[in-house]
Design an enzyme around this catalytic site. Structure first.
Site, PDB file in Angstrom:
ATOM      1  CB  SER A  42      -0.907  -0.003   1.242  1.00 45.68           C
ATOM      2  OG  SER A  42      -1.678   1.176   1.282  1.00 45.68           O
ATOM      3  N   GLY A  43       0.605   2.134  -0.931  1.00 42.79           N
ATOM      4  CA  GLY A  43       1.397   3.348  -1.050  1.00 42.79           C
ATOM      5  C   GLY A  43       2.570   3.226  -1.978  1.00 42.79           C
ATOM      6  CB  THR A  47      -3.736   4.242  -7.795  1.00 39.25           C
ATOM      7  OG1 THR A  47      -4.281   3.334  -6.829  1.00 39.25           O
ATOM      8  CG2 THR A  47      -4.863   5.009  -8.464  1.00 39.25           C
ATOM      9  CG  ASN A  93      -1.167   5.738  -0.920  1.00 33.53           C
ATOM     10  OD1 ASN A  93      -0.778   6.863  -1.208  1.00 33.53           O
ATOM     11  ND2 ASN A  93      -1.631   4.886  -1.809  1.00 33.53           N
ATOM     12  CB  SER A  96      -4.761   4.100   0.280  1.00 35.85           C
ATOM     13  OG  SER A  96      -4.890   2.699   0.302  1.00 35.85           O
ATOM     14  CB  SER A  97      -7.100   1.885  -4.501  1.00 35.60           C
ATOM     15  OG  SER A  97      -6.570   2.762  -5.456  1.00 35.60           O
ATOM     16  N   GLY A 321      -2.844  -3.397  -2.142  1.00 36.95           N
ATOM     17  CA  GLY A 321      -1.613  -4.090  -1.804  1.00 36.95           C
ATOM     18  C   GLY A 321      -1.681  -4.731  -0.437  1.00 36.95           C
ATOM     19  CD  GLU A 323      -4.554  -2.122   3.231  1.00 38.17           C
ATOM     20  OE1 GLU A 323      -5.337  -2.455   4.140  1.00 38.17           O
ATOM     21  OE2 GLU A 323      -4.821  -1.247   2.385  1.00 38.17           O
TER      22      GLU A 323
END
Length: 1414
Positions: A42-43, A47, A93, A96-97, A321, A323
């Site tokens: 994540s981050g 995206t 992030n 973050s999605s 991602g 986490e």
């Protein structure tokens, strides 16, 4: 993007565009769908990578869509919409999605985008109601709160801090993100995607309703386990929510705090306690937001549209991602489950499938072990004993709790190596994922896994009056609701994930691993351990190891022969097996290390590219042959058509020529006939003209004879008059010469008498009354002479006007008389012709006829009339002769008056010159009197007046010694001075001797004074001002011989003997420039005596006036008063002195010393910076290497070390500038010094750059550019007054360095280089730089070979044209200024208020240096 389009994989720098291009080319060449899997923590940037991939694919397959919107635009603009409603800030992030996304981009057979679809997975619904600090809720809530005021007023929104769903965290804004601008961008994206304005308004109404719903709070009711709306504020938000959702307020309140239970016997309505009511409120908010997000995805898909005929697609997977937070719930469990699935897919593709393929094809391959995560997947999804299955089982039992669920997990997986039970918690459990261990809190697993909508909420929103809201909650069919099984989010997510895996397995996958460089979200920070862990967990290191040892490229025998059979067509024609044919082709190409399997050919990395290059070469040669044949055919066809057209054109043209020849012959015949008639006409006209000319000539000759006779008589009379006038003039001239000789004699005698009297006046020290009285009389005499001159001018003007009027009258009378004479002559001629015609027309007398009396009378009358006319003609001639005589007399008188006026004017000029000479003598006498007075005061302390022993008087002007007879203007000798008590001439010797000794002492004191550093008064050098005042007062400029100039020059020479003492050089540079400026405005050459009389008279008048002021001044300081009276405060008022040879020689020597001192300072600075310039042209290798690597923490120190040499140069420049400013060197000279120094820097750096190849590199260009920036900063700080145009002198090295550091040199044309980049550099210099350039930092190339060839051609032409081929620059060490330029550029010097130094201030001989007392 254009750079990566069609480029081979690995040719350019690694980029996501290269991966997308490979996927697109593979889809187009092989006709198989491809997918790109973007994964990472994540981050890590998944995206953003996905958006770049979609933008590149849209660039490759762009095509116009419906209603002016292209499909690729809709696909790209769907990203901002989905990010606004599905992305949020997390700890790791800022964007973050919080959902998974798989974008399918469909292509037609031509490779154009024909449709697209977006599939989403597992939106994090719990974030709507619950966020932790410092995270944020979904972006759309903040965008709506930052909307324009009219939108916020419409939805009754305010600051995000006022809403419960947003103020649970202290983070409301993101760094560098403007929510207001993002709101407008989201609106534009919705328009492009196809969401109408009504739908947009409904969407934001739902979002606003969710915010207001979160502010509804509950309190305990009157009954047990009941709840009510807490206060009016909560009631207000409840009403706004109902208004925005367009539902009944009462129904909304009941749906939040009541539940209906249906039993077989009855329907029971029960109330909820406040805690349950809050849960009901949050469940409603999450349900509404989840349905809204699903509607957006469906709307985007329907708006973009899908192509049912598309056979190939490219899928881009952007999913959350891995986490691992401090508190991990059900969402993190599902996210990490997804990443385990994707990791298994990656393992199967890279490891399992790779080795299975090698084993299947039976090629030589050693099996490599790899980490398999199938056991983790079995732990999570296996039926019936997986975690998801146990969670669904617990959800189906109403009495199950998270504790019972946790105990079930502990019992089931107590021996599983991937499942760990924490020691200090009863409900937490830990799973060892491929990326690490993650501990999950099972508290909310059951609630979040249940996928159902509360019936009261469903009924409430279905009955909404807003069609949009009601469409989000369609009524469920009764049959399906009764027969449907239990549905959970975990099971549904597992099914979606399984469908995604099937889709990915049906495509050719491409992987992009996003790596997060650091955990602090800042650039240029790399945490090595973290990055290595990410690469290891993602299987990248293992994949690299296998790929290096394996065969990444494989093709079936048929595909290989179909593609590369053109490399060996003879093999295809032979009867060979496919395997053997492939073997022969590979052997023919000379490839090594490949493997031949059962059905496929396995190639090492790079071998496929080599085969493609050979294939492209063969196909290119075949295409050239086809092109050559086609071009031959086209050229032959064009030639035949051209020849046929030429024959047709020739036939037509020959016909036209024949027509033109016939027309020409016809015109020639007509021209002959015209010429014949014209020549006859011309001959006739010529004859008539000749006859008329003869008659006219005869008439003229006869008239000329008569005029010659008249002219002879007139000249005889005029000669007599001239002789008489000449004799009169000779007599008058003899008289005037005698008169002039007498006057000259008188003037000489009176001059002798005046000299004698002047000698006597020198002894009159104190009494100036006689001089003052003489001055007054001289002023009166000058005024009288000026008045007389004006009177003479006025008389002359009146005389000229009268003469002009008289001449005009005489000319008018003469003109009238001439007209009368001409009229009379015309009448006489007419009468004579009439008589002649009458006589000719009369018939001849053959016989005697009687004479008629009438004719005789007529003849007599005509004769009488002719005689009267002749008489009148004679009278007119006499009148004209008298008029001429009067005119001649008037002219003679006028000439006499003019001559008298010229004589008077000449005498006035002589008088003015005499007055000027007297004024100069008076000035000399006053200076001598001043010296004598000082000597007498020194010898006699009492200072008694000498007036008792000397008396002066003025001899009055008498007719015997001053007047001139005959009314002539008086000469300048009219004023004669006579002094009584005349002394003998021998008395002058002793004062003269003491005067010379005193002057010698004063000179010695002056030399001693200026040998010291006298400093400055204000900004004016004291030494220069003292020297100038002394020389001017001593009148040293006007003497034929003196030694003071040589002594001053020797003093300056001895002061600058030490060439390295810049302070002394700057001090004398300032003094020399100032003294030279004063001499330039004071001295004039001997030729200045040729001024016009008017200018000399004006100068004399002003000099006399200034002298009178000096005489009126205080007797203690007459010399200084004389200087102050002339106004030395302004340079323009300085008295012009006619310099003698020593003064002019002193000026030349001073100019030479000024140039010498300037050159010494300039050369000292050059010597100081020359060693530094050798270090500045090339950066040190160690420092340059550290800069190229870019990862050292000592970059700042290295950068500082690089520019240390440049800073040393700047320090030298600052030191010299400080020295020259301290010594008040004129800015003009400072500007010239630094201009030449910068020119020297330019020459040294540029020549070194051209002579040393190691200097022509990219990093060295950056180094020199940084140093030039230091010099530019120095020029800016030094100001325009001192630096001037020095920065422009670096134009060669600046343009050369700019060429070294510019990017994409091969794309630059010769015209761009010579006209825009380097207009100053010659072709030889550009050619040398281009050929010597090398990039030690990025490995780029120099300019293209075409540009090099063009440069070489131009150099050859220049050598043929005898143009110099030298590419080096020359240093100019000449003196860049002249004395006139210094005089024009320096400002005026006010020397009146300069205080003399203490050494001479007390000396009485320098009293003239003291400031004038008011």
């Amino acid at each position: 993007m254009e750079q990566y389009k069609g480029a081979g994989f690995g040719e350019l720098s690694p980029h996501v565009f290269a991966v997308a291009d490979v996927a697109y080319r593979a889809m187009m060449n092989e006709g198989k769908s491809n997918s790109i899997l973007v994964s990472g923590e994540s981050g890590a940037g998944k995206t953003e990578t996905t958006k770049m991939l979609m933008r590149y694919l849209a660039y490759l397959g762009g095509r116009s869509g419906v209603e002016g919107r292209t499909v690729e635009q809709q696909v790209l603009e769907s990203n901002p919409v989905l990010e606004a409603f599905g992305n949020a800030k997390t700890v790791r992030n800022n964007n973050s999605s919080r959902f998974g996304k798989f974008v399918e981009i469909q292509f037609d057979k031509n490779g154009r985008i024909s449709g697209a679809a977006v599939r989403t997975y597992l939106l994090e619904r719990s974030r709507v109601c619950q966020i932790s600090n410092p995270e944020r809720n979904y972006h759309c809530f903040y965008l709506l709160c930052a909307a324009p005021p009219e939108v916020r007023d419409k939805f009754k929104l305010g600051d995000p801090k006022s809403f419960h769903y947003l103020n649970q965290s202290s983070c409301y804004a993101l760094d560098g993100v403007d929510d207001a601008q993002e709101y407008l961008a989201t609106i534009r994206a919705m328009d492009i995607v196809g969401i109408s304005e009504e739908e947009q308004e409904a969407i934001f109404s739902v979002v606003a309703a969710i915010l207001h719903l979160g502010n509804v709070e509950f309190a305990k009711g009157a009954e047990v386990d009941s709840s009510v709306i807490k206060d009016e504020k909560s009631r207000f938000h409840l009403n706004v929510t109902a208004e925005l959702l367009k539902c009944d307020v009462k129904s909304l309140e009941d749906a939040l705090i009541k539940r209906v239970m249906v039993t077989p016997e009855e329907i029971i309505t029960r109330t909820l306690d406040p805690v349950a009511a809050v849960g009901s409120r949050d469940a409603l908010a999450k349900t509404i937001y989840s349905r809204l997000f699903d509607w957006l995805v469906d709307k985007i898909n329907s708006s973009i549209g899908q192509d049912p005929n598309s056979k190939q697609l490219i899928g881009v997977l952007d999913i959350y991602g891995f986490e691992s937070f401090k508190f991990n719930s059900f969402e993190q469990f599902c996210i990490n489950f997804t990443n385990e699935k994707l990791q298994q897919h990656f393992n199967q593709h890279v490891f399992k499938m790779e080795q299975e393929e090698y084993t299947k094809e039976e090629i030589n391959w050693s099996y490599i072990e790899f980490v398999d995560n199938q056991d983790v997947l079995d732990l999570i999804e296996k039926k019936p004993g997986g975690i998801i299955a146990l969670l669904d089982e617990a959800c189906m039992f109403p009495k199950s709790t998270h504790e019972t669920f946790s105990q079930k997990l502990f019992q089931t997986f107590k021996n599983h190596k991937r499942f760990i039970k924490p020691k200090l918690s009863r409900t937490n459990f830990t799973i060892s994922h491929y990326a690490g261990e993650v501990t999950y809190q099972a508290d909310l697993f059951l609630d979040k896994n249940k996928d159902y909508v509360v019936a009261e909420h469903q009924d409430l929103l279905t009955a909404s009056k807003c069609s949009f809201v009601s469409s989000l909650f369609p009524p469920a069919p009764e049959e399906s609701s009764k027969s449907s099984k239990f549905s959970s989010i975990g099971t549904r997510f597992k099914q979606q994930l399984q469908s995604l895996m099937e889709t990915l397995n049906s495509t050719e996958p491409h992987y992009i691993r996003c790596v997060k460089p650091n955990s602090v979200l800042k650039p240029a920070i790399f945490e090595n351990a973290n990055i290595i862990q990410q690469l290891r967990c993602g299987g990248v290191l293992e994949a690299i190891r296998i790929s290096c040892a394996g065969y990444p490229t494989r093709r079936t025998f048929y595909e290989f022969l179909h593609r590369f059979g053109v490399l060996a067509p003879e093999i295809l024609e032979g009867n060979h097996d496919d395997k053997v044919a492939c073997q022969m082709i590979l052997d023919k190409m000379g490839l090594k290390g490949y493997q031949i399997g059962k059905t496929k050919v396995f190639l090492r990395a790079g071998q496929m590219a080599e085969l493609d290059a050979r294939r492209a070469e063969v196909l290119g040669n075949a295409a050239k042959i086809i092109q050559r044949q086609i071009r031959t055919y086209i050229a032959r066809k064009e030639f035949v058509a051209l020849r046929k057209a030429a024959i047709m054109m020739q036939s037509h043209w020959r016909g036209i020529l024949a027509c033109k020849l016939y027309e020409q012959l016809r015109r020639e015949a007509a021209a002959l006939k015209i010429q014949k008639n014209f020549r006859r006409h011309v001959a006739r006209d010529s004859y008539l003209t000749a006859r008329m000319s003869a008659i006219t000539l005869q008439t003229g000759l006869r008239a000329m004879t008569a005029r010659n006779e008249f002219r002879f008589r007139k000249q005889t009379k005029a000669a007599i008059i001239i002789q008489a006038t000449l004799r009169c003039h000779l007599a008058y001239a003899y008289y005037k010469s005698l008169q002039k000789a007498v006057i000259t004699t008188q003037c000489g005698w009176r001059r002798r008498v005046a000299r004698r009297e002047l000698r006597k006046l020198k002894m009159a020290a104190r009494e100036t009354g006689a001089l003052k009285e003489a001055k007054d009389k001289l002023e009166k005499r000058v005024e009288e002479l000026t008045w007389r001159l004006q009177l003479e001018k006025r008389l002359r003007t009146d005389l000229e006007e009268e003469k002009a009027q008289e001449i005009a009258k005489l000319q008018d009378a003469l003109h009238a008389m001439q007209l009368q004479v001409e009229e009379a002559n015309a009448r006489v001629i007419k009468e004579q012709e009439a008589a002649r015609k009458a006589i000719e027309e009369a018939p001849p007398v053959i016989k005697e006829t009687p004479v008629i009396v009438q004719d005789t009378e007529k003849v007599n009358s005509l004769t009488a009339e002719v005689e009267s006319l002749q008489a009148s003609l004679m009278s007119e001639r006499k009148a004209a002769e008298e008029a001429r005589n009067l005119c001649a007399d008037a002219e003679a008188r006028n000439a006499e008056l003019v001559k008298k006026f010229e004589d008077s004017e000449r005498k006035v000029e002589q008088l003015q010159e005499s007055v000027q000479r007297l004024e100069e003598k008076l000035a000399n006498s006053e200076s001598e009197i001043q010296v004598l007075r000082q000597q007498s005061l020194a010898m006699s302390p009492t200072g008694k007046s000498l007036s008792a022993r000397q008396r002066t008087m003025i001899i009055p002007r008498t007719p015997e010694n001053g007047n001139v007879t005959n009314g002539e203007t008086k000469t300048p000798s009219d004023t004669t001075l006579a002094i009584s008590n005349v002394r003998e001439p021998e008395s002058e010797e002793k004062p003269q001797k003491s005067l010379n000794e005193k002057q010698q002492e004063n000179q010695d004191l002056l030399i001693k004074c200026i040998s010291q550093n006298l400093g400055f008064s204000g900004s004016k050098p004291v030494a220069a001002c003292v020297i100038y005042k002394c020389l001017l007062h001593w009148r040293s400029f006007e003497v034929e011989r003196t030694t003071v100039f040589d002594r001053i020059i020797q003093t300056i020479a001895s002061s600058i003997e030490v060439p390295d003492n810049n302070d002394v050089l700057a001090y004398w540079l300032s003094n020399s420039a100032t003294l030279l400026l004063l001499l330039q405005h004071t001295l004039k050459a001997s030729g200045a005596a040729s001024l016009t009389p008017q200018r000399r008279r004006a100068a004399s008048a002003s000099l006399f006036g200034r002298m009178s002021q000096g005489l009126r001044a205080s007797p203690q300081s007459p010399g200084l008063s004389f200087l102050n009276g002339r106004g030395l405060s302004r340079l323009d008022d300085l008295r012009q002195v006619e310099a003698k040879y020593p003064a002019l020689l002193f000026k030349q020597q001073l100019t030479a010393f000024l140039e010498k001192i300037y050159g010494m300072m300039r050369d000292n600075l050059k010597k100081e910076i020359s060693p530094l310039l050798g270090l500045c042209i090339q950066a040190p290798r160690t420092s340059r290497a550290s800069l190229v690597k870019g990862r050292s923490q000592a970059n700042a120190v290295a950068q500082q070390a690089l520019i240390a040499h440049w800073q040393s140069i700047v320090k030298s420049l600052n030191r010299y500038l400080k020295i020259m400013k301290a010594n008040h060197v004129p800015p003009f000279l400072v500007h010239k010094v630094f201009t030449q120094i910068f020119s020297f820097i330019n020459v040294q750096l540029f020549n070194s750059l051209l002579l040393r190849r190691e200097c022509c590199s990219f990093s060295n260009g950056e180094y020199v550019k940084a140093g030039l920036a230091e010099l530019e900063q120095w020029c800016y700080e030094a100001t325009e007054e001192y630096a001037g145009s020095a920065w422009d002198e670096l134009k060669h090295i600046r343009q050369a360095v700019g060429f070294l550091v510019i990017h994409q040199k091969p794309k630059k044309t010769l015209n761009e280089i010579t006209k825009e980049l380097c207009p100053v550099l010659s072709i030889q210099q550009l050619y040398r730089i281009s050929t010597m350039y090398w990039d030690d930092k990025y490995g780029t190339h120099s300019v293209s070979s075409d540009v090099i060839a063009s440069m070489r051609t131009m150099m050859t032409e220049d050598s043929n044209n005898a143009v110099s081929s030298s590419f080096l620059l020359d240093d100019d060490s000449s003196i860049p200024f002249t004395v006139d330029e210094i005089s024009k550029s320096l400002k005026q010097v006010d020397i009146a208020d300069v205080d003399p130094p203490s050494l001479i201030r007390e000396n009485s001989g320098f009293g003239f240096l003291l400031p004038r007392s008011e």
